[in-house]
Design an enzyme around this catalytic site. Sequence first.
Site, mmCIF file in Angstrom:
data_model
loop_
_atom_site.group_PDB
_atom_site.id
_atom_site.type_symbol
_atom_site.label_atom_id
_atom_site.label_comp_id
_atom_site.label_asym_id
_atom_site.label_seq_id
_atom_site.Cartn_x
_atom_site.Cartn_y
_atom_site.Cartn_z
ATOM 1 N N ASP A 1 0.881 -1.167 0.000
ATOM 2 C CA ASP A 1 0.000 0.000 0.000
ATOM 3 C C ASP A 1 0.920 1.219 0.000
ATOM 4 O O ASP A 1 1.613 1.477 0.981
ATOM 5 C CB ASP A 1 -0.868 -0.042 1.263
ATOM 6 C CG ASP A 1 -1.720 1.212 1.441
ATOM 7 O OD1 ASP A 1 -1.545 2.178 0.667
ATOM 8 O OD2 ASP A 1 -2.553 1.217 2.368
ATOM 9 N N TYR B 1 5.138 -2.628 14.177
ATOM 10 C CA TYR B 1 5.255 -3.858 13.405
ATOM 11 C C TYR B 1 4.730 -3.651 12.001
ATOM 12 O O TYR B 1 3.680 -3.048 11.802
ATOM 13 C CB TYR B 1 4.494 -4.983 14.086
ATOM 14 C CG TYR B 1 5.201 -5.485 15.312
ATOM 15 C CD1 TYR B 1 6.386 -6.187 15.184
ATOM 16 C CD2 TYR B 1 4.713 -5.215 16.573
ATOM 17 C CE1 TYR B 1 7.059 -6.635 16.294
ATOM 18 C CE2 TYR B 1 5.379 -5.660 17.704
ATOM 19 C CZ TYR B 1 6.557 -6.367 17.555
ATOM 20 O OH TYR B 1 7.221 -6.808 18.661
ATOM 21 N N LYS C 1 2.626 -7.246 7.808
ATOM 22 C CA LYS C 1 1.727 -8.328 8.200
ATOM 23 C C LYS C 1 0.352 -8.204 7.573
ATOM 24 O O LYS C 1 -0.447 -9.118 7.678
ATOM 25 C CB LYS C 1 1.599 -8.358 9.715
ATOM 26 C CG LYS C 1 1.145 -7.025 10.289
ATOM 27 C CD LYS C 1 0.984 -7.085 11.791
ATOM 28 C CE LYS C 1 0.594 -5.720 12.323
ATOM 29 N NZ LYS C 1 -0.179 -5.783 13.530
HETATM 30 MG MG MG Z 1 -4.708 -2.386 2.252
HETATM 31 MG MG MG Z 2 -3.848 0.292 3.738
#
Ligand code: MG
Ligand code: MG
Length: 390
Positions: A32, A246, A249
């Site tokens: 992303d 983190y 994941k």
């Molecule tokens: Mg996403």
């Molecule tokens: Mg996102």
Amino acid sequence: MRHCPPNINQWKGENKIEKIEKKITLSVIKADVGGFVGHSGVHPELLKKACEELDASPLLIDHHVTYVGDDINLILTHELGCNSGEIGRLARNTLSACTEVAKKLKLCGAGQDLLSDAFAGNIKGLGPGVAEMEIEERKSETVIILMADKTKPGAWNLPLYKIFADPFNTTSLIIDPSMHCGFNFEVYDLAENKKINFAAPEEIYDMLVFIGAPGRFVIKSVYHRGTSEIAAVSSAQPLYRVAGRYVGKDDPVCIVRCQTGYPSLGEVLEAFSHPHLVAGWLRGSHTGPLLPVEVKDAHPVRFDGPPRVIALGFQLAGGKLVGPQDMFADPAFDNARQVALDIADYMRRMGPFEPHRLHLDEMEYTTMPQVMRKLKERFIDLPEDKETGT
Ligand code: MG
Ligand code: MG
Ligand code: F6R
């Protein structure tokens, strides 16, 4: 332990699993790097930029760029093997170029999955998720690439179990001689950074103790027990602490091989006909149904969700990606979608209560420490229980 029946060749289906010599690596790398609008989708300019960057690379045999929600998914074929630094660098550069576009358009969370500047050549451990397998292409190599948004790698546990260990989903486990010896599952313990292998069907009771807790135990890969060949691989990876949190994941991908020695295409997709509950949804802090959609519907907007999954099917031909077919563009999944939407309604009515809101330990966002600090003085001890002395 013996993992196959005595006459292994009988079960391998020798004449069915034909191979050609060349080894092909199929890598799916996702990140992303900026949402459009909010965290619901990917801007077409980013997809265009990703294609341009990959088109210009001499490393690849083929590529396909797609998206689910706010994640760009790079589907790459090459001959450089798994964990290739060169492929990692290409993906990283491609996603960085997309980040530049995202920054210019002031998209939501531009570059959010590319947190580390010190890139060591291997993309694992950084924000992007990776699933890859090196295979000898069969005479006909059918693969399905599953990609999800607003959820986590543990979301594949239940469908992978159904596909490769549950005969009520996959009848071929019973009736196809080339699958009758079962599959091996490699499971990661994300909390302890360990892995363990289970043989199905003999060890399914033990395995389910772990994979039934998908927030911690995640299926990384599945292997055919007759041939030891890879059957499926997910983007599960140990959690890395980067920039104080983190990463790596979320929003998983998974590659599954189908047909001749593996579950049929329909058996892989059948595992999504019952929309199971997964962790993720709004602010990664809620439970909701995994909605199977075609790519055109891969924009999670209701309460930033519900979490959704797409499935693209390809035939590999010398590493060329013949396809894709948009697998959930099938009215036979309309019922599953309706069930998922009904579950979404039901769950939403619980608002901030568990189990719709995730357990405290699993939430990505929380105000608990601040609120607790503010109200600490107002908590007073309860009187001791006279009878038990506690
Ligand atoms: Mg996403
Ligand atoms: Mg996102
Ligand atoms: C969850 C997700 C969204 C965002 C939410 C808040 O994976 O992408 O639910 O977490 O929209 O986004 P920010 O933090 O940008 O306000």
